[in-house]
Design a protein around this motif. Structure first.
Motif, PDB file in Angstrom:
ATOM      1  N   GLY A   5       0.818  -1.204   0.000  1.00 56.46           N
ATOM      2  CA  GLY A   5       0.000   0.000   0.000  1.00 56.46           C
ATOM      3  C   GLY A   5       0.848   1.249   0.000  1.00 56.46           C
ATOM      4  O   GLY A   5       2.071   1.196  -0.165  1.00 56.46           O
ATOM      5  N   PRO A   6       0.223   2.420   0.181  1.00 59.23           N
ATOM      6  CA  PRO A   6       0.936   3.703   0.097  1.00 59.23           C
ATOM      7  C   PRO A   6       2.153   3.768   1.013  1.00 59.23           C
ATOM      8  O   PRO A   6       2.092   3.357   2.176  1.00 59.23           O
ATOM      9  CB  PRO A   6      -0.127   4.723   0.519  1.00 59.23           C
ATOM     10  N   SER A   7       3.259   4.270   0.472  1.00 64.37           N
ATOM     11  CA  SER A   7       4.494   4.400   1.238  1.00 64.37           C
ATOM     12  C   SER A   7       5.009   5.826   1.126  1.00 64.37           C
ATOM     13  O   SER A   7       4.478   6.644   0.390  1.00 64.37           O
ATOM     14  CB  SER A   7       5.542   3.405   0.742  1.00 64.37           C
ATOM     15  N   ASN A   8       6.063   6.134   1.882  1.00 66.96           N
ATOM     16  CA  ASN A   8       6.636   7.477   1.941  1.00 66.96           C
ATOM     17  C   ASN A   8       5.577   8.515   2.313  1.00 66.96           C
ATOM     18  O   ASN A   8       5.406   9.532   1.648  1.00 66.96           O
ATOM     19  CB  ASN A   8       7.301   7.851   0.615  1.00 66.96           C
ATOM     20  N   VAL A   9       4.879   8.231   3.390  1.00 68.37           N
ATOM     21  CA  VAL A   9       3.916   9.180   3.942  1.00 68.37           C
ATOM     22  C   VAL A   9       4.249   9.385   5.420  1.00 68.37           C
ATOM     23  O   VAL A   9       4.753   8.491   6.095  1.00 68.37           O
ATOM     24  CB  VAL A   9       2.461   8.691   3.787  1.00 68.37           C
ATOM     25  N   GLY A  10       3.988  10.585   5.915  1.00 72.39           N
ATOM     26  CA  GLY A  10       4.138  10.862   7.344  1.00 72.39           C
ATOM     27  C   GLY A  10       5.552  10.939   7.853  1.00 72.39           C
ATOM     28  O   GLY A  10       5.769  10.865   9.064  1.00 72.39           O
ATOM     29  N   ASN A  11       6.545  11.112   6.981  1.00 72.27           N
ATOM     30  CA  ASN A  11       7.936  11.206   7.432  1.00 72.27           C
ATOM     31  C   ASN A  11       8.316  12.656   7.713  1.00 72.27           C
ATOM     32  O   ASN A  11       8.048  13.544   6.900  1.00 72.27           O
ATOM     33  CB  ASN A  11       8.886  10.626   6.387  1.00 72.27           C
ATOM     34  N   MET A  12       8.940  12.894   8.857  1.00 75.75           N
ATOM     35  CA  MET A  12       9.378  14.228   9.249  1.00 75.75           C
ATOM     36  C   MET A  12      10.838  14.180   9.662  1.00 75.75           C
ATOM     37  O   MET A  12      11.232  13.346  10.489  1.00 75.75           O
ATOM     38  CB  MET A  12       8.534  14.756  10.404  1.00 75.75           C
ATOM     39  N   VAL A  13      11.639  15.079   9.095  1.00 76.55           N
ATOM     40  CA  VAL A  13      13.070  15.153   9.399  1.00 76.55           C
ATOM     41  C   VAL A  13      13.379  16.584   9.811  1.00 76.55           C
ATOM     42  O   VAL A  13      13.249  17.505   9.012  1.00 76.55           O
ATOM     43  CB  VAL A  13      13.910  14.748   8.167  1.00 76.55           C
ATOM     44  N   TYR A  14      13.792  16.788  11.056  1.00 74.02           N
ATOM     45  CA  TYR A  14      14.030  18.151  11.526  1.00 74.02           C
ATOM     46  C   TYR A  14      14.936  18.146  12.758  1.00 74.02           C
ATOM     47  O   TYR A  14      15.078  17.135  13.447  1.00 74.02           O
ATOM     48  CB  TYR A  14      12.704  18.843  11.868  1.00 74.02           C
ATOM     49  N   ASP A  15      15.562  19.284  12.994  1.00 75.09           N
ATOM     50  CA  ASP A  15      16.409  19.511  14.174  1.00 75.09           C
ATOM     51  C   ASP A  15      17.545  18.506  14.313  1.00 75.09           C
ATOM     52  O   ASP A  15      17.996  18.215  15.417  1.00 75.09           O
ATOM     53  CB  ASP A  15      15.567  19.499  15.452  1.00 75.09           C
ATOM     54  N   ASN A  16      18.034  17.953  13.190  1.00 74.69           N
ATOM     55  CA  ASN A  16      19.187  17.061  13.232  1.00 74.69           C
ATOM     56  C   ASN A  16      20.463  17.854  12.970  1.00 74.69           C
ATOM     57  O   ASN A  16      20.454  18.868  12.267  1.00 74.69           O
ATOM     58  CB  ASN A  16      19.038  15.965  12.183  1.00 74.69           C
ATOM     59  N   ILE A  17      21.575  17.388  13.526  1.00 74.84           N
ATOM     60  CA  ILE A  17      22.879  18.015  13.342  1.00 74.84           C
ATOM     61  C   ILE A  17      23.741  17.024  12.573  1.00 74.84           C
ATOM     62  O   ILE A  17      24.022  15.924  13.054  1.00 74.84           O
ATOM     63  CB  ILE A  17      23.535  18.348  14.695  1.00 74.84           C
ATOM     64  N   VAL A  18      24.140  17.395  11.355  1.00 79.72           N
ATOM     65  CA  VAL A  18      24.863  16.464  10.492  1.00 79.72           C
ATOM     66  C   VAL A  18      26.046  17.173   9.845  1.00 79.72           C
ATOM     67  O   VAL A  18      26.086  18.405   9.760  1.00 79.72           O
ATOM     68  CB  VAL A  18      23.929  15.893   9.401  1.00 79.72           C
ATOM     69  N   ASP A  19      27.016  16.387   9.365  1.00 80.31           N
ATOM     70  CA  ASP A  19      28.131  16.985   8.622  1.00 80.31           C
ATOM     71  C   ASP A  19      28.136  16.517   7.170  1.00 80.31           C
ATOM     72  O   ASP A  19      29.139  16.616   6.470  1.00 80.31           O
ATOM     73  CB  ASP A  19      29.473  16.694   9.298  1.00 80.31           C
ATOM     74  N   GLY A  20      26.986  16.000   6.720  1.00 79.29           N
ATOM     75  CA  GLY A  20      26.841  15.584   5.334  1.00 79.29           C
ATOM     76  C   GLY A  20      25.466  15.945   4.815  1.00 79.29           C
ATOM     77  O   GLY A  20      24.829  16.872   5.319  1.00 79.29           O
ATOM     78  N   THR A  21      24.998  15.204   3.836  1.00 74.69           N
ATOM     79  CA  THR A  21      23.743  15.558   3.183  1.00 74.69           C
ATOM     80  C   THR A  21      22.563  14.736   3.707  1.00 74.69           C
ATOM     81  O   THR A  21      22.738  13.679   4.324  1.00 74.69           O
ATOM     82  CB  THR A  21      23.852  15.362   1.664  1.00 74.69           C
ATOM     83  N   ILE A  22      21.365  15.243   3.423  1.00 77.87           N
ATOM     84  CA  ILE A  22      20.107  14.611   3.813  1.00 77.87           C
ATOM     85  C   ILE A  22      19.262  14.421   2.563  1.00 77.87           C
ATOM     86  O   ILE A  22      19.220  15.288   1.691  1.00 77.87           O
ATOM     87  CB  ILE A  22      19.347  15.470   4.838  1.00 77.87           C
ATOM     88  N   LYS A  23      18.569  13.278   2.489  1.00 77.06           N
ATOM     89  CA  LYS A  23      17.592  13.058   1.427  1.00 77.06           C
ATOM     90  C   LYS A  23      16.259  12.675   2.038  1.00 77.06           C
ATOM     91  O   LYS A  23      16.190  11.793   2.897  1.00 77.06           O
ATOM     92  CB  LYS A  23      18.049  11.949   0.469  1.00 77.06           C
ATOM     93  N   ILE A  24      15.185  13.351   1.617  1.00 85.73           N
ATOM     94  CA  ILE A  24      13.830  12.963   2.011  1.00 85.73           C
ATOM     95  C   ILE A  24      12.930  13.138   0.810  1.00 85.73           C
ATOM     96  O   ILE A  24      12.870  14.207   0.201  1.00 85.73           O
ATOM     97  CB  ILE A  24      13.322  13.760   3.238  1.00 85.73           C
ATOM     98  N   GLU A  25      12.240  12.060   0.460  1.00 90.74           N
ATOM     99  CA  GLU A  25      11.353  12.053  -0.692  1.00 90.74           C
ATOM    100  C   GLU A  25       9.986  11.527  -0.263  1.00 90.74           C
ATOM    101  O   GLU A  25       9.864  10.379   0.173  1.00 90.74           O
ATOM    102  CB  GLU A  25      11.916  11.156  -1.803  1.00 90.74           C
ATOM    103  N   GLY A  26       8.959  12.366  -0.404  1.00 90.81           N
ATOM    104  CA  GLY A  26       7.615  11.957  -0.067  1.00 90.81           C
ATOM    105  C   GLY A  26       6.884  11.338  -1.245  1.00 90.81           C
ATOM    106  O   GLY A  26       7.331  11.390  -2.391  1.00 90.81           O
ATOM    107  N   ARG A  27       5.738  10.745  -0.950  1.00 90.94           N
ATOM    108  CA  ARG A  27       4.879  10.211  -1.999  1.00 90.94           C
ATOM    109  C   ARG A  27       4.327  11.366  -2.849  1.00 90.94           C
ATOM    110  O   ARG A  27       4.074  12.444  -2.332  1.00 90.94           O
ATOM    111  CB  ARG A  27       3.733   9.421  -1.368  1.00 90.94           C
ATOM    112  N   GLU A  28       4.101  11.110  -4.125  1.00 91.88           N
ATOM    113  CA  GLU A  28       3.745  12.172  -5.056  1.00 91.88           C
ATOM    114  C   GLU A  28       2.263  12.533  -4.969  1.00 91.88           C
ATOM    115  O   GLU A  28       1.530  12.473  -5.957  1.00 91.88           O
ATOM    116  CB  GLU A  28       4.098  11.749  -6.494  1.00 91.88           C
ATOM    117  N   VAL A  29       1.809  12.878  -3.789  1.00 93.63           N
ATOM    118  CA  VAL A  29       0.426  13.323  -3.605  1.00 93.63           C
ATOM    119  C   VAL A  29       0.419  14.503  -2.642  1.00 93.63           C
ATOM    120  O   VAL A  29       1.303  14.643  -1.789  1.00 93.63           O
ATOM    121  CB  VAL A  29      -0.469  12.192  -3.045  1.00 93.63           C
ATOM    122  N   VAL A  30      -0.588  15.345  -2.779  1.00 94.29           N
ATOM    123  CA  VAL A  30      -0.728  16.467  -1.853  1.00 94.29           C
ATOM    124  C   VAL A  30      -1.161  15.934  -0.485  1.00 94.29           C
ATOM    125  O   VAL A  30      -1.989  15.040  -0.384  1.00 94.29           O
ATOM    126  CB  VAL A  30      -1.772  17.476  -2.393  1.00 94.29           C
ATOM    127  N   GLY A  31      -0.587  16.507   0.556  1.00 93.68           N
ATOM    128  CA  GLY A  31      -0.957  16.087   1.909  1.00 93.68           C
ATOM    129  C   GLY A  31      -0.401  14.740   2.312  1.00 93.68           C
ATOM    130  O   GLY A  31      -1.040  13.988   3.045  1.00 93.68           O
TER     131      GLY A  31
END
Length: 592
Positions: free
Chosen positions: A493-519
């Motif tokens: 069923g539907p995936s990549n929903v409800g993911n939140m990435v914030y307030d992290n401290i990193v020395d490299g890159t971040i990738k976040i990809e949501g499902r291609e739907v509004v909301g």
């Protein structure tokens, strides 16, 4: 008056009898283990006490070494919902039962790499050679017989008549095959699972097909200068001061079966050394949903089984203040159906280093808590959560992973080719999750052959909050990777929903990809980047998120002594984070 007095006496007697009966029903039973004979009869002693109505059984094992058989204590079918069993080790060592073989003994007619080998001092004897990386692909000599050969780049000259083995990495797995022969410059073996692998290669060459690096292998029970263990016609050859060895062939010590009903089971202060691989078994198997189970202040060394502790349909299991060291595969597996698993204040050192897809801790039940643990120099992943790709959703999966120290030491990173697999995450998250939080963890130096992420949301993982983590020195991939894999939706069923990435401290890159739907519920909030004195902004991959926060660049000094060092200005800025209070343990060090 006499009749009244008589009645009073009768009531008093009845009251005393009642008190005595209650006292008996709730009495404690102490079982002392001072010899191997006492230990052999432990299960019988516990069952007798339960049958006689004991409500609290306290087993005291005196210091010494004791040998346990498979299912030494099997509580399957025992229904005593008011009874507790507490086993106190007091420094005792429990070793899986086996057979002792001396160096002068030539009667050892078989050898299995599934069994741990111990010295006379209960130290682990390493039966495998170092890892070798081939300079060419593995040849498939005959597909019908599945005969393969690998270039003999070791100095192996002879195989043992009792059985010699080769272990070959395969992307994120590792397989063991029996060696047929050594001929010319090649080692021949039969790959029973030979099949077409990733990108049209053979599975024995998947390291090359995925990572463009030649496969790796190691050898057991072969005669060479690099191997300290070999069974010859004249006996066992072992280097060093070891004079005798012991082969473990038992696996499981304690079983709480599906129907077991006890109020409380606790194991405290015991050292477990060595056992044997026998499928998906561990030293402990907790399967019953009834009662509570606690493993406290125990040590596990050289455990060979596929996991040390297996938690199936069990509720309320706690593993506290324990140490897992040099265990071949996974430490703790808490499966679907398990509820309220707690793993806290434990240390995992060099676990899962046999090049298999194993985790120090894996939880995919309900309301698990993995917190305040240390994971050091593991083979594939420290922590795995969620249910994997291709599994139909059948139950809720939720929990918290917090305040864990996850790291590779400098010495371990230097020999990563010998210990690590590709395509993993220090914290690895499978597809299905509900209300799961990854917060306030410190991840440093995690690396491998290819694509090793700090936090990896694989195969369209969903419903995650990832915040307040400090992630540094991830040298071949993203610090946080929440990737979109649309193909999983045909399975779960539907995936990549409800993911939140914030307030992290990193020395490299971040990738976040949501499902291609509004909301879709995916958010990329404010994150902090340690990019050095040049203040170069990282090139992050952010797609299909509802909220996009600010990337804040911190002046990173390069200092790391358990904390990352930043300038005073950056320190004051990060203190304004909404999650600063939770980040204090593994946080920033201010450099004046």
């Amino acid at each position: 008056m006499s009749r009244v007095f008589y009645r009073c006496q009768l009531l008093l007697c009845l009251f005393i009898c009642t008190i005595n009966n209650i006292g008996y029903a709730y009495s404690n039973v102490d079982i002392k283990i001072q010899s191997q004979n006492d230990f052999d009869g432990l299960a019988s002693s516990i069952n007798t006490a339960l049958s006689n109505g004991a409500k609290e059984i306290i087993v005291k094992i005196y210091p010494g070494t004791y040998y346990y058989n498979d299912n030494h204590i099997d509580m399957s079918g025992k229904i005593y919902p008011d009874a507790s069993i507490i086993i106190k080790g007091n420094g005792a060592t429990l070793v899986a039962q086996g057979i002792k073989h001396y160096t002068t003994d030539s009667n050892w007619t078989s050898f299995s790499p599934d069994n741990a080998i111990l010295s006379e001092k209960n130290n682990i004897v390493e039966v495998w050679s170092p890892w070798y990386q081939t300079n060419e692909l593995i040849d498939v000599v005959a597909t019908n017989s599945k005969l393969c050969r690998v270039k003999n780049i070791s100095n192996v000259s002879n195989i043992s008549p009792t059985g010699s083995y080769i272990q070959i990495t395969s992307w994120y797995q590792s397989y063991i095959y029996k060696i047929n022969r050594i001929e010319g410059e090649y080692i021949y073996f039969t790959a029973d699972n030979l099949a077409k692998g990733y990108r049209e290669g053979w599975n024995v060459n998947n390291d090359y097909n995925y990572g463009k690096c030649y496969p790796r292998y190691r050898l057991a029970n072969v005669q060479s200068e690099d191997n300290n263990f070999y069974i010859s016609q004249d006996g066992v050859e072992i280097s060093g001061s070891t004079r005798s060895i012991y082969e473990c062939n038992a696996t499981r010590f304690l079983v709480l079966g599906y129907e077991t009903n006890l109020r409380w089971v606790e194991i405290d202060g015991v050292l477990f050394v060595g056992n044997s691989y026998k499928g998906e078994l561990g030293v402990f198997s907790f399967l019953s949903p009834h009662g509570k189970a606690v493993i406290n202040n125990c040590q596990f060394k050289g455990i060979q089984s596929s996991r040390v502790i297996s938690i199936g349909n069990k509720n309320n299991v706690s593993v506290l203040n324990c140490q897992f060291e040099d265990c071949s595969e996974s430490g703790i597996i808490s499966s679907l159906g398990a509820e309220n698993t707690t793993i806290s204040n434990c240390k995992f050192v060099r676990c899962g280093t046999d090049m298999k897809n194993s985790f120090c801790v894996r939880c995919f039940g309900v309301d698990f808590h993995v917190g305040h643990n240390t994971f050091e120099d593991f083979g594939y992943s420290a922590i795995g959560i969620g249910c994997g790709y291709g599994n139909k959703r059948s139950s809720r999966i939720s929990g918290v992973v917090e305040h864990n120290m996850v790291r590779y030491t400098e010495d371990y990173k230097k020999c990563k080719d010998q210990h690590t697999l590709m395509d993993g995450g220090a914290i690895y998250i499978f597809t299905q999750n509900d209300d799961t939080e990854i917060r306030f963890n410190y991840i440093d130096g995690y690396t491998g052959m290819k694509d090793n992420r700090g936090v990896f949301c694989d195969d369209g993982a969903s419903n995650l909050k990832i915040y307040g983590n400090v992630i540094s020195d991830i040298d071949n991939s993203y610090c946080i990777d929440s990737r979109r894999v649309a193909s999983v939706e045909t399975q779960v069923g539907p995936s990549n929903v409800g993911n939140m990435v914030y307030d992290n401290i990193v020395d490299g890159t971040i990738k976040i990809e949501g499902r291609e739907v509004v909301g879709n519920g995916c958010e990329y909030g404010t994150n902090y980047f340690l990019v050095g004195l040049d203040k170069t902004k990282p090139i992050n991959v952010i797609n299909n998120v509802n909220i996009t926060g600010e990337d804040i660049i911190l002046n990173y000094t390069g200092e790391k002594r358990g904390k990352v060092g930043v300038s005073k200005t950056s320190y004051n800025r990060i203190k304004k984070s909404s999650n600063w209070d939770g980040m204090k343990r593994f946080v920033i060090k201010k450099i004046k």
